[in-house]
Design a protein around this motif. Structure first.
Motif, PDB file in Angstrom:
ATOM      1  N   TRP A 126      91.514   8.735  54.054  1.00 27.03           N
ATOM      2  CA  TRP A 126      90.310   8.987  53.257  1.00 27.03           C
ATOM      3  C   TRP A 126      90.664   8.771  51.787  1.00 27.03           C
ATOM      4  N   HIS A 127      90.433   7.569  51.302  1.00 22.50           N
ATOM      5  CA  HIS A 127      90.852   7.217  49.937  1.00 22.50           C
ATOM      6  C   HIS A 127      90.201   8.128  48.905  1.00 22.50           C
ATOM      7  N   ASP A 128      88.898   8.368  49.016  1.00 22.18           N
ATOM      8  CA  ASP A 128      88.182   9.152  48.016  1.00 22.18           C
ATOM      9  C   ASP A 128      88.700  10.590  47.935  1.00 22.18           C
ATOM     10  N   LEU A 129      89.154  11.115  49.078  1.00 18.28           N
ATOM     11  CA  LEU A 129      89.565  12.520  49.134  1.00 18.28           C
ATOM     12  C   LEU A 129      91.073  12.696  49.208  1.00 18.28           C
ATOM     13  N   ARG A 130      91.809  11.617  49.040  1.00 11.31           N
ATOM     14  CA  ARG A 130      93.268  11.685  48.946  1.00 11.31           C
ATOM     15  C   ARG A 130      93.881  12.433  50.126  1.00 11.31           C
ATOM     16  N   LYS A 131      93.580  11.985  51.335  1.00 15.52           N
ATOM     17  CA  LYS A 131      94.187  12.643  52.482  1.00 15.52           C
ATOM     18  C   LYS A 131      94.181  11.713  53.686  1.00 15.52           C
ATOM     19  N   ARG A 132      94.989  12.082  54.664  1.00 15.14           N
ATOM     20  CA  ARG A 132      95.026  11.372  55.927  1.00 15.14           C
ATOM     21  C   ARG A 132      94.698  12.372  57.028  1.00 15.14           C
ATOM     22  N   ALA A 133      93.658  12.080  57.789  1.00 14.61           N
ATOM     23  CA  ALA A 133      93.254  12.942  58.903  1.00 14.61           C
ATOM     24  C   ALA A 133      92.305  12.148  59.783  1.00 14.61           C
ATOM     25  N   GLU A 134      92.418  12.342  61.084  1.00 12.80           N
ATOM     26  CA  GLU A 134      91.489  11.653  61.974  1.00 12.80           C
ATOM     27  C   GLU A 134      90.099  12.242  61.791  1.00 12.80           C
ATOM     28  N   PRO A 135      89.118  11.419  61.460  1.00  6.85           N
ATOM     29  CA  PRO A 135      87.785  11.944  61.170  1.00  6.85           C
ATOM     30  C   PRO A 135      87.053  12.398  62.426  1.00  6.85           C
ATOM     31  N   LEU A 136      86.053  13.225  62.189  1.00  4.10           N
ATOM     32  CA  LEU A 136      85.252  13.791  63.271  1.00  4.10           C
ATOM     33  C   LEU A 136      84.273  12.769  63.825  1.00  4.10           C
ATOM     34  N   ALA A 137      84.158  12.744  65.147  1.00  2.00           N
ATOM     35  CA  ALA A 137      83.155  11.923  65.815  1.00  2.00           C
ATOM     36  C   ALA A 137      82.906  12.545  67.176  1.00  2.00           C
ATOM     37  N   LEU A 138      81.810  13.265  67.323  1.00  2.00           N
ATOM     38  CA  LEU A 138      81.489  13.896  68.602  1.00  2.00           C
ATOM     39  C   LEU A 138      80.016  14.279  68.635  1.00  2.00           C
ATOM     40  N   ARG A 139      79.577  14.711  69.803  1.00  2.00           N
ATOM     41  CA  ARG A 139      78.193  15.134  69.962  1.00  2.00           C
ATOM     42  C   ARG A 139      78.093  16.638  69.736  1.00  2.00           C
ATOM     43  N   TYR A 157      86.905  18.258  51.883  1.00  2.00           N
ATOM     44  CA  TYR A 157      87.973  18.758  51.024  1.00  2.00           C
ATOM     45  C   TYR A 157      88.977  17.670  50.678  1.00  2.00           C
ATOM     46  N   LYS A 158      89.398  17.672  49.433  1.00  2.00           N
ATOM     47  CA  LYS A 158      90.475  16.780  49.027  1.00  2.00           C
ATOM     48  C   LYS A 158      91.782  17.244  49.661  1.00  2.00           C
ATOM     49  N   GLY A 159      92.597  16.288  50.054  1.00  3.87           N
ATOM     50  CA  GLY A 159      93.870  16.633  50.656  1.00  3.87           C
ATOM     51  C   GLY A 159      94.915  17.014  49.623  1.00  3.87           C
ATOM     52  N   VAL A 160      94.753  16.547  48.392  1.00  3.50           N
ATOM     53  CA  VAL A 160      95.714  16.832  47.325  1.00  3.50           C
ATOM     54  C   VAL A 160      94.960  17.514  46.194  1.00  3.50           C
ATOM     55  N   THR A 161      95.209  18.790  46.020  1.00  6.94           N
ATOM     56  CA  THR A 161      94.529  19.568  44.988  1.00  6.94           C
ATOM     57  C   THR A 161      95.391  20.779  44.662  1.00  6.94           C
ATOM     58  N   VAL A 307      99.311  11.131  44.593  1.00  7.54           N
ATOM     59  CA  VAL A 307      99.360  10.698  45.991  1.00  7.54           C
ATOM     60  C   VAL A 307     100.485   9.705  46.241  1.00  7.54           C
ATOM     61  N   TRP A 308     101.367   9.508  45.266  1.00 11.21           N
ATOM     62  CA  TRP A 308     102.423   8.509  45.417  1.00 11.21           C
ATOM     63  C   TRP A 308     103.435   8.945  46.482  1.00 11.21           C
ATOM     64  N   GLY A 372     106.476  -2.409  45.076  1.00  9.83           N
ATOM     65  CA  GLY A 372     105.079  -2.033  44.954  1.00  9.83           C
ATOM     66  C   GLY A 372     104.893  -0.557  45.264  1.00  9.83           C
ATOM     67  N   LEU A 373     104.005   0.085  44.533  1.00  4.40           N
ATOM     68  CA  LEU A 373     103.737   1.507  44.748  1.00  4.40           C
ATOM     69  C   LEU A 373     102.592   1.676  45.734  1.00  4.40           C
ATOM     70  N   THR A 374     102.830   2.449  46.767  1.00  5.00           N
ATOM     71  CA  THR A 374     101.781   2.789  47.731  1.00  5.00           C
ATOM     72  C   THR A 374     101.828   4.283  47.988  1.00  5.00           C
ATOM     73  N   SER A 375     100.711   4.829  48.385  1.00  3.73           N
ATOM     74  CA  SER A 375     100.646   6.259  48.671  1.00  3.73           C
ATOM     75  C   SER A 375     101.301   6.574  50.006  1.00  3.73           C
ATOM     76  N   TRP A 376     102.057   7.644  50.033  1.00  2.00           N
ATOM     77  CA  TRP A 376     102.670   8.078  51.290  1.00  2.00           C
ATOM     78  C   TRP A 376     101.602   8.484  52.299  1.00  2.00           C
ATOM     79  N   LEU A 377     100.401   8.803  51.808  1.00  2.00           N
ATOM     80  CA  LEU A 377      99.322   9.197  52.708  1.00  2.00           C
ATOM     81  C   LEU A 377      98.758   8.014  53.500  1.00  2.00           C
TER      82      LEU A 377
END
Length: 383
Positions: A126-139, A157-161, A307-308, A372-377
């Motif tokens: 989730w680039h906007d929220l600075r985190k890695r998590a499997e998003p919700l998808a269910l009924r 929620y932001k992952g880094v705060t 987020v580096w 090159g710099l990439t985020s560990w997330l």
């Protein structure tokens, strides 16, 4: 500017009356898809029975589904055809250029669209929220509704705060955000109240009314969490709201410290003039330079400093920003030595600035070596 494909038509199948954040899941999905790119919505039965249905793309989905934004973006942006399935293999959403095919595959996976799970969409960063998590998808059902509401809320929620926002505010903010949604309050209304608290805290600090000032300050920081969550969870965010909220966040902290210093100098534990002015210079200059470093890091390396690497994300929890500094001021007020709180903020600001300068230097050195710099997330999660 929309993020998806404007001509995408969303077809809803079924009719759910289970409330989700004061809306039906369908109304919640319509808000989400409209914000993220889709502009046309219809009942699947009406479109599939019409001879006027042209080429899509079409996205058919059950109207009792709940999706986090990364899933919606993937549905809009990923080329079809495909059938999004849950862990049991049941269809959640189908995308095709043919309305009949999308609706039929949703109800009967045997139609033959290629099946994909949420994990296959590559939407867990989730680039906007600075985190890695499997998003919700269910009924959504009446049984799991509350758990879905909590999960959607935590998805905002932001992952880094900072440590307070990450570990203290979620539970109370969930209930207050839900109350605001139920009462029809908008995020900008909440932000306006937080602005009032900013001014109240400043005046109270200057008067030496420490505990009342801290109460106003902590209410402000709490509402600063609520307004953002309310905006995201109800899809009421806007450019103006973003500017309004972030302008307050950016500007007010050093003026709180100045008001605190003013109150200290008028009290029984005033500082020596040289220490007093040195503390203010360190706090103001340190705050400004730290924020400039954050902006410079993005400009130079196209990446947020926080987020580096794992350490950078950890340090964001405690770096000399508003909430960690308020913890220092609160502790000093509780022991009756507000002067020590001011000194603690100055010292922690100087140490934090040193860390940020080191981060900037390390990033420049890595880039000079061709790294090159990439985020560990963005690295794949270990399962």
């Amino acid at each position: 500017m929309t993020e998806g494909t404007p001509e995408t038509t969303v077809l809803f199948v079924g009719r759910s009356n289970v409330p989700l954040w004061t809306l039906t899941p369908r109304a919640h999905l319509e808000r989400a898809f409209r914000k993220l790119g889709a502009a046309t919505f219809a009942n699947a039965s009406e479109v599939t029975m019409s001879s006027d249905a042209g080429d899509g793309p079409y996205i058919a989905l059950w109207d009792d589904c709940a999706f986090d934004p990364p899933v919606i973006r993937a549905l809009l942006q990923e080329p079809g055809p495909f059938l999004l399935i849950d862990d049991s293999g049941a269809g959640l959403a189908a995308k095709s250029n043919k309305a009949n095919e999308a609706a039929a595959a949703l109800d009967d996976p045997a139609v033959g669209l290629p099946a994909r799970r949420v994990a296959d969409l590559g939407s867990d960063y989730w680039h906007d929220l600075r985190k890695r998590a499997e998003p919700l998808a269910l009924r959504v059902t009446e049984t799991n509704r509350r758990a879905v509401e909590w999960r959607l809320f935590m998805g905002t929620y932001k992952g880094v705060t900072d440590v307070v926002t990450k570990h203290v505010w979620p539970w109370p903010a969930f209930h207050v955000t839900k109350f605001c949604a139920r009462m029809g309050l908008t995020p900008n209304m909440v932000t306006l109240v937080s602005l009032i608290m900013v001014l109240a805290a400043m005046l109270l600090f200057a008067e030496g009314a420490w505990l009342l000032g801290l109460l106003a300050a902590w209410i402000m920081t709490f509402l600063d969490t609520v307004d953002g969550k309310l905006a995201r969870i109800t899809y009421q965010y806007s450019k103006w709201g973003n500017v309004f909220d972030h302008s307050i966040d950016l500007i007010h902290p050093p003026f709180w410290y100045l008001a605190w210093a003013w109150g200290v100098q008028a009290g029984p534990h005033s500082l020596e003039p040289s220490v007093y002015y040195a503390s203010l210079v360190v706090i103001f200059a340190g705050y400004i330079i730290q924020r400039l470093i954050e902006g410079l890091f993005i400009a130079l390396f196209k990446l947020e400093v926080h987020v580096w690497r794992p350490f950078d994300s950890f340090f964001r929890l405690i770096t000399a920003r508003r909430n960690p500094n308020l913890l220092l001021l609160t502790a000093s007020a509780l022991v009756g030595r507000e002067d020590l709180g001011l000194l603690a903020v100055a010292i922690w600001t100087a140490l934090s600035l040193a860390v940020h300068l080191l981060q900037l230097g390390q990033a420049a050195a890595a880039t000079a070596k061709g790294q090159g710099l990439t985020s560990w997330l963005t690295e794949p999660q270990k399962r």
